[in-house]
Design an enzyme around this catalytic site. Sequence first.
Site, PDB file in Angstrom:
ATOM      1  N   HIS A 181     -52.081   8.984  39.136  1.00 63.28           N
ATOM      2  CA  HIS A 181     -51.832   9.894  37.966  1.00 63.28           C
ATOM      3  C   HIS A 181     -52.288   9.352  36.730  1.00 63.28           C
ATOM      4  O   HIS A 181     -52.495  10.171  35.802  1.00 63.28           O
ATOM      5  CB  HIS A 181     -50.272  10.034  37.888  1.00 63.28           C
ATOM      6  N   ASP A 216     -57.454  27.651  52.264  1.00 66.62           N
ATOM      7  CA  ASP A 216     -57.965  28.245  53.261  1.00 66.62           C
ATOM      8  C   ASP A 216     -59.124  27.377  53.639  1.00 66.62           C
ATOM      9  O   ASP A 216     -60.245  27.519  53.217  1.00 66.62           O
ATOM     10  CB  ASP A 216     -57.993  29.680  53.318  1.00 66.62           C
TER      11      ASP A 216
END
Length: 451
Positions: free
Chosen positions: A163, A393
Amino acid sequence: MAPANLVKVIDICRVAPPPPPPNSPTQMTFPLTFFDMYFLRSYPTQRVFFYDTTILSEVILPNLKHSLSLTLQQYLPLAGNLIWPTDSGKPIVQYVEGDKVSLTIAESDADFYCLSSNSFLEANQVISYVPYLCASDTKAPVMALQVTLFPKVGFSIGYVSHHGVVDGKTMSMFMHSWAFLCRKGGNSTLIPELTPLYDRTVIHYPDLESVCSNMWLKTNDPNNKSIVMQKMETSADTMFGKFQLTQANIENIKRWVEAQWKKKNQQQPSIHLSKFAITCAYTWVCLVKVRQVKSGEVHLAITVDCRARLEPPVPSTYFGNCLSGCIADADSDELVGEDGVAIAAKAIAEAIRGFGDGVLQGAKKLFPKLLSMQQDRVFNIVGSPHFAFYNMDFGFGRLRKADVIIHDASFSLSDSRDGMGGIEVGLALRKHETEAFASLFTSGLDSYRVL
């Protein structure tokens, strides 16, 4: 970890970007900004995505590896390492030709459809589908990946990222880019909205950078340049679960809140009552009730993407962290009362409105305020519906479930799988809290109807 027989590691390989063209730079280095340094030792970000498909692994794996390599060509820092040089006042991310991303290939005989449902699951079951980020005090890889095969039914992709280098927006852009190149095949070119911007001059606030650097350098030991992240500990009885607020649910709660404000003469036209505010208010109240928080002030830490809020605005494709936040405060006794959701929504909307008065001023005040708070009275929000993970996708089947690994007193937000404008809420609860929360969250929706 989940029982050893459920997840079996087949291979740990390392994927590199394609070799650069002749005479191209073989090294990429850029310093962290104060937005990055704020999260330097925070928990790593961990997500896992479950896809159902009958396509054979012999087809899936080569395509995933090849497209990953092509994607890393545009996202070189993700294959690099975070270091804090002895002669530098702040850490840097460094990519050198030959650096690679760790990709774990595993196989599982667990119940795929149970794992990819919204039912409560033991946290350790889910965590076993996310890789580790093997870091030391002086060096940390930016990202690691894991693909787990469920023979004949599906596969999962898990990632862990540092992070201190990237936020959720950047990682969502990377995942969408990987999916795009995998689905398109060949040597397709990324579209502009998926092409990262590495210009660090768009964020230049040396005073704030110095404050962040000094804060970390003085933590625990003098000249502390450790880049080790916090460990996310989950107790043996921690459970992960997901709930959905439909567009209709959110509209019903919003109308109810507005009616309560009007009835009590609290309506303030300048407050924007967003879908985000409604979802967070409802979830926050449910959590305070289930946790049976003692009387007193409680807080909701709200993370805000600052890219569009800075002056001048930073492009949405900016690579790195660009987050700040604000805090909503409320009395726990009021939140569990009959007007609790209206009170929570007002507190959240006002906190967000106040944040608009100055992003950098908010950033200066946020960290000291968080440190001064009693941590068991602070609730956190993770993720965003804007990441649109359910549109991701890879060309092998539709995403069944997107999960983020969170700790107690946090909840996550994401878009909904059905694409109908709802929001999915992810929770980490103790086992004895799950039944009460499920009952409260679902049955409570019937109360928020304005006839």
